[in-house]
Design a protein around this motif. Structure first.
Motif, PDB file in Angstrom:
ATOM      1  N   PRO A 107      71.451  31.435 -38.936  1.00  0.00           N
ATOM      2  CA  PRO A 107      72.560  30.895 -38.165  1.00  0.00           C
ATOM      3  C   PRO A 107      73.782  31.799 -38.238  1.00  0.00           C
ATOM      4  N   PHE A 108      74.498  31.919 -37.104  1.00  0.00           N
ATOM      5  CA  PHE A 108      75.662  32.798 -37.067  1.00  0.00           C
ATOM      6  C   PHE A 108      76.793  32.229 -37.914  1.00  0.00           C
ATOM      7  N   ALA A 109      77.405  33.135 -38.693  1.00  0.00           N
ATOM      8  CA  ALA A 109      78.551  32.720 -39.508  1.00  0.00           C
ATOM      9  C   ALA A 109      79.806  33.029 -38.705  1.00  0.00           C
ATOM     10  N   VAL A 110      80.539  31.993 -38.280  1.00  0.00           N
ATOM     11  CA  VAL A 110      81.642  32.240 -37.346  1.00  0.00           C
ATOM     12  C   VAL A 110      83.022  31.906 -37.920  1.00  0.00           C
ATOM     13  N   VAL A 111      83.990  32.622 -37.393  1.00  0.00           N
ATOM     14  CA  VAL A 111      85.396  32.383 -37.731  1.00  0.00           C
ATOM     15  C   VAL A 111      86.132  32.294 -36.390  1.00  0.00           C
ATOM     16  N   GLY A 112      87.037  31.330 -36.288  1.00  0.00           N
ATOM     17  CA  GLY A 112      87.769  31.178 -35.028  1.00  0.00           C
ATOM     18  C   GLY A 112      89.256  31.320 -35.235  1.00  0.00           C
ATOM     19  N   SER A 113      89.924  31.938 -34.269  1.00  0.00           N
ATOM     20  CA  SER A 113      91.386  32.032 -34.288  1.00  0.00           C
ATOM     21  C   SER A 113      91.872  32.684 -33.004  1.00  0.00           C
ATOM     22  N   GLN A 139      89.229  39.511 -39.486  1.00  0.00           N
ATOM     23  CA  GLN A 139      89.252  39.802 -38.041  1.00  0.00           C
ATOM     24  C   GLN A 139      88.068  39.103 -37.370  1.00  0.00           C
ATOM     25  N   VAL A 140      88.409  38.297 -36.392  1.00  0.00           N
ATOM     26  CA  VAL A 140      87.380  37.483 -35.729  1.00  0.00           C
ATOM     27  C   VAL A 140      86.342  38.355 -35.022  1.00  0.00           C
ATOM     28  N   GLU A 141      86.835  39.421 -34.366  1.00  0.00           N
ATOM     29  CA  GLU A 141      85.912  40.242 -33.576  1.00  0.00           C
ATOM     30  C   GLU A 141      85.388  41.460 -34.338  1.00  0.00           C
ATOM     31  N   ASN A 142      85.515  41.432 -35.645  1.00  0.00           N
ATOM     32  CA  ASN A 142      84.989  42.531 -36.452  1.00  0.00           C
ATOM     33  C   ASN A 142      83.635  42.110 -37.015  1.00  0.00           C
ATOM     34  N   GLU A 143      82.577  42.827 -36.613  1.00  0.00           N
ATOM     35  CA  GLU A 143      81.219  42.412 -37.001  1.00  0.00           C
ATOM     36  C   GLU A 143      80.964  42.515 -38.496  1.00  0.00           C
ATOM     37  N   HIS A 144      81.833  43.229 -39.201  1.00  0.00           N
ATOM     38  CA  HIS A 144      81.680  43.284 -40.667  1.00  0.00           C
ATOM     39  C   HIS A 144      82.275  42.038 -41.310  1.00  0.00           C
ATOM     40  N   HIS A 145      83.130  41.345 -40.571  1.00  0.00           N
ATOM     41  CA  HIS A 145      83.796  40.174 -41.141  1.00  0.00           C
ATOM     42  C   HIS A 145      83.065  38.859 -40.826  1.00  0.00           C
ATOM     43  N   CYS A 146      82.515  38.777 -39.623  1.00  0.00           N
ATOM     44  CA  CYS A 146      81.770  37.550 -39.259  1.00  0.00           C
ATOM     45  C   CYS A 146      80.888  37.808 -38.036  1.00  0.00           C
ATOM     46  N   ASP A 147      80.121  36.769 -37.632  1.00  0.00           N
ATOM     47  CA  ASP A 147      79.163  36.933 -36.520  1.00  0.00           C
ATOM     48  C   ASP A 147      79.713  36.443 -35.187  1.00  0.00           C
ATOM     49  N   PHE A 148      81.045  36.323 -35.085  1.00  0.00           N
ATOM     50  CA  PHE A 148      81.617  35.769 -33.852  1.00  0.00           C
ATOM     51  C   PHE A 148      81.177  36.561 -32.612  1.00  0.00           C
ATOM     52  N   LYS A 182      78.596  38.433 -32.194  1.00  0.00           N
ATOM     53  CA  LYS A 182      77.155  38.240 -31.938  1.00  0.00           C
ATOM     54  C   LYS A 182      76.957  36.941 -31.155  1.00  0.00           C
ATOM     55  N   LEU A 183      77.625  35.884 -31.618  1.00  0.00           N
ATOM     56  CA  LEU A 183      77.485  34.597 -30.937  1.00  0.00           C
ATOM     57  C   LEU A 183      77.947  34.703 -29.484  1.00  0.00           C
ATOM     58  N   ARG A 184      79.131  35.322 -29.275  1.00  0.00           N
ATOM     59  CA  ARG A 184      79.673  35.420 -27.920  1.00  0.00           C
ATOM     60  C   ARG A 184      78.736  36.208 -27.006  1.00  0.00           C
ATOM     61  N   GLU A 185      78.226  37.330 -27.549  1.00  0.00           N
ATOM     62  CA  GLU A 185      77.310  38.159 -26.762  1.00  0.00           C
ATOM     63  C   GLU A 185      76.064  37.380 -26.368  1.00  0.00           C
ATOM     64  N   MET A 186      75.493  36.717 -27.349  1.00  0.00           N
ATOM     65  CA  MET A 186      74.227  36.017 -27.130  1.00  0.00           C
ATOM     66  C   MET A 186      74.392  34.810 -26.205  1.00  0.00           C
ATOM     67  N   LEU A 187      75.480  34.090 -26.438  1.00  0.00           N
ATOM     68  CA  LEU A 187      75.694  32.833 -25.714  1.00  0.00           C
ATOM     69  C   LEU A 187      76.143  33.064 -24.276  1.00  0.00           C
ATOM     70  N   ILE A 188      77.107  33.971 -24.112  1.00  0.00           N
ATOM     71  CA  ILE A 188      77.722  34.098 -22.795  1.00  0.00           C
ATOM     72  C   ILE A 188      77.173  35.285 -21.996  1.00  0.00           C
ATOM     73  N   CYS A 189      77.047  36.432 -22.652  1.00  0.00           N
ATOM     74  CA  CYS A 189      76.690  37.629 -21.884  1.00  0.00           C
ATOM     75  C   CYS A 189      75.186  37.781 -21.659  1.00  0.00           C
ATOM     76  N   THR A 190      74.380  37.466 -22.665  1.00  0.00           N
ATOM     77  CA  THR A 190      72.953  37.797 -22.548  1.00  0.00           C
ATOM     78  C   THR A 190      72.070  36.621 -22.178  1.00  0.00           C
ATOM     79  N   ASN A 191      72.333  35.459 -22.760  1.00  0.00           N
ATOM     80  CA  ASN A 191      71.325  34.389 -22.636  1.00  0.00           C
ATOM     81  C   ASN A 191      71.797  33.107 -21.936  1.00  0.00           C
ATOM     82  N   MET A 192      72.949  33.168 -21.275  1.00  0.00           N
ATOM     83  CA  MET A 192      73.441  31.952 -20.612  1.00  0.00           C
ATOM     84  C   MET A 192      72.422  31.443 -19.593  1.00  0.00           C
ATOM     85  N   GLU A 193      71.848  32.357 -18.811  1.00  0.00           N
ATOM     86  CA  GLU A 193      70.904  31.948 -17.767  1.00  0.00           C
ATOM     87  C   GLU A 193      69.635  31.388 -18.393  1.00  0.00           C
ATOM     88  N   ASP A 194      69.199  32.013 -19.500  1.00  0.00           N
ATOM     89  CA  ASP A 194      67.985  31.493 -20.151  1.00  0.00           C
ATOM     90  C   ASP A 194      68.232  30.091 -20.709  1.00  0.00           C
TER      91      ASP A 194
END
Ligand code: GTP
Ligand code: MG
Length: 469
Positions: A249-255, A277-286, A288-300
């Motif tokens: 599961p993606f580990a997310v931080v929001g701000s 940093q929310v958008e720093n992949e070394h800090h969290c999976d935010f 990854k989640l955005r890419e997967m959810l909105i950019c790559t797999n929304m249609e699926d």
């Protein structure tokens, strides 16, 4: 009729003469090369244009305990403030709150619906906390099914509210899944695409997070909870999706707070000891989640919702209503019908048979429904007649009682009148006697007056006058 291309031109098949391959077997299809440009290579562009004009609709369900960071994450994902009020911890039940927004990016329109749980995990008895969520998801499927079953459907303009993805927020405890989480996910996994996320992941250390992720995944597997897997069939995205499946599961931080890092403003959470940093992949999976959810797999996600989850709901619902794909003797209704028509030496086309199978089921259901309706109507009529009869009997009894009462009073009145009549007669007799006596007395008085001397009478008169003076 079925048309088939052969070397000698188009061949028309009547249903009774259809080759076996056309009645259920796969037809063989020949590949031909074109000798010149035809133009159907623009079909994908037509689809893109149509989708852009029509816009997209995407519905996200966020499930998680109060204050786990649901609204902040959604704000961060779509880079906007959605104006969602915070909930308190004193809700007697779990509720769902849905809000729809129109978003524009370049020339693409997105109708986004965000559904949030309110009061999830706040009750002492959490046994049925998942039920309102299941009911909500089913209600959206039901609304779509009802629209689909209408004679005049308007699915093109219909606002589809079926949930395409469920972001399930897990608390960053570092321990294991709570019973509530397991129970809820287990009850939802056949109805919605679940993407588990660890909320407020900045509150757990890096090594603990890795162990926590592994533990969560093994618990989900051992309890048979099916979470959404990013599809790996399409080779253009199979590699990235396969890698991302390993990060769940993606580990997310929001701000939405902007902080200056170097010479750049970045979204981050600031602490006395440093910046996450929310958008720093070394800090969290935010990211990854955005890419997967909105950019790559929304249609699926939208497709899976329609072809898997909705299809399952629809199948169960139609079976519940009595629809079947197979007729008596376990034969497919379509084939059974074809045989029936063949037996009657009646040619009927393939498509006509399919239509008629649906029509026959519909007619049978309609017949059954009207039969049931008539039976109920008759039952209601009988009950009504019975009630009227009962009421009539009660009224007649009351009328009889009233009549008896009236007769009794009439008799009493009659007797009273007779008594009064008698009394009147007696009085009249007494009055006659009295009048007679009075007349006699007056006569006597007159006679006595006539025999008395005048002088003494005069004296009496004078005496009377002096006493009045
Ligand atoms: P309800 O809608 O009231 O159930 O809450 P919610 O789940 O929407 O949580 P919300 O986004 O309102 O955040 C609650 C608090 O947690 C706020 O003070 C946020 O600033 C904070 N918060 C949100 N995301 C994070 C995060 O990733 N890390 C940390 N440490 N705090 C967060
Ligand atoms: Mg919220």
């Amino acid at each position: 009729m079925l048309y088939q291309w052969s070397k000698r031109g188009w061949k028309v098949w009547a249903a009774s003469t259809l080759p076996y391959s056309c009645l259920g077997q796969k037809e063989s299809c020949r590949s031909l090369s074109l000798t010149g440009h035809v133009g159907f290579d623009s079909s994908p562009d037509q689809l893109v244009n149509k989708s852009i004009n029509q816009g997209f609709c995407f519905n996200i369900l966020c499930i998680g305990e109060t204050g786990i960071g649901k609204s902040t994450l959604i704000d961060t994902l779509f880079n906007t403030h959605f104006d969602d009020r915070v909930a308190n911890h004193f809700q007697p039940n779990v509720r769902l709150k849905a809000q729809t927004y129109d978003l524009h990016e370049s020339n693409v329109r997105l109708k986004l619906t965000i559904v949030n749980t309110v009061g999830f995990g706040d009750q002492i008895n959490k046994e049925d906390s998942y039920q309102p969520i299941v009911d909500y998801i089913d209600a959206q499927f039901e609304a779509y099914l009802q629209e689909e079953l209408k004679i005049k459907r308007s699915l093109y303009s219909y606002h589809d509210t079926r949930i395409h993805v469920c972001l399930y927020f897990i608390s960053p405890t570092g321990h294991s899944l709570k019973t509530l989480d397991l129970l809820t996910m287990k009850n939802l996994d056949s109805k919605v695409n679940i993407i588990p996320v660890i909320g407020k992941a900045d509150t757990i250390s890096k090594t603990e997070l890795q162990k926590f992720k592994i533990k969560l995944m093994s618990e989900l597997v051992s309890n048979g909870v099916q979470i959404y897997q990013f599809p790996t069939e399409d080779e253009t995205i199979s590699k990235i999706n396969a890698t991302m499946n390993g990060h769940l599961p993606f580990a997310v931080v929001g701000s939405l707070e902007e902080v200056k890092v170097g010479n750049k403003m970045v979204k981050a959470r600031q602490y006395p000891w440093g910046i996450v940093q929310v958008e720093n992949e070394h800090h969290c999976d935010f990211v990854k989640l955005r890419e997967m959810l909105i950019c790559t797999n929304m249609e699926d996600l939208r497709e899976q919702t329609h072809t898997r989850h909705y299809e399952l709901y629809r199948r169960c619902k139609l079976e519940e209503m009595g629809f079947r794909d197979t007729g008596p003797e376990n034969k497919p209704v379509r084939l059974a019908l074809l045989k029936y028509y063949a037996d009657r030496k009646k040619s009927v086309s393939h498509s006509q048979a399919t239509v008629e199978s649906v029509q026959e089921t519909y007619e049978a259901k309609r017949h059954e429904f009207f039969g049931e309706l008539q039976r109920r109507e008759e039952e209601m009529r009988q009950t009504f007649v019975q009630r009227v009869k009962e009421k009539e009997a009660i009224l007649k009894e009351a009328e009889r009682e009233l009549q008896a009462k009236f007769e009794h009073l009439k008799r009493l009145h009659q007797e009273e009148r007779m008594k009064l009549e008698e009394k009147r007669k007696l009085l009249e007799d007494e009055m006659i006697v009295f009048s007679k006596r009075k007349a006699a007395t007056e006569l006597l008085q007159a006679q006595a007056f006539a025999s008395t001397p005048t002088v003494s009478l005069k004296k009496d008169k004078d005496r009377k006058n002096s006493s009045f003076m």
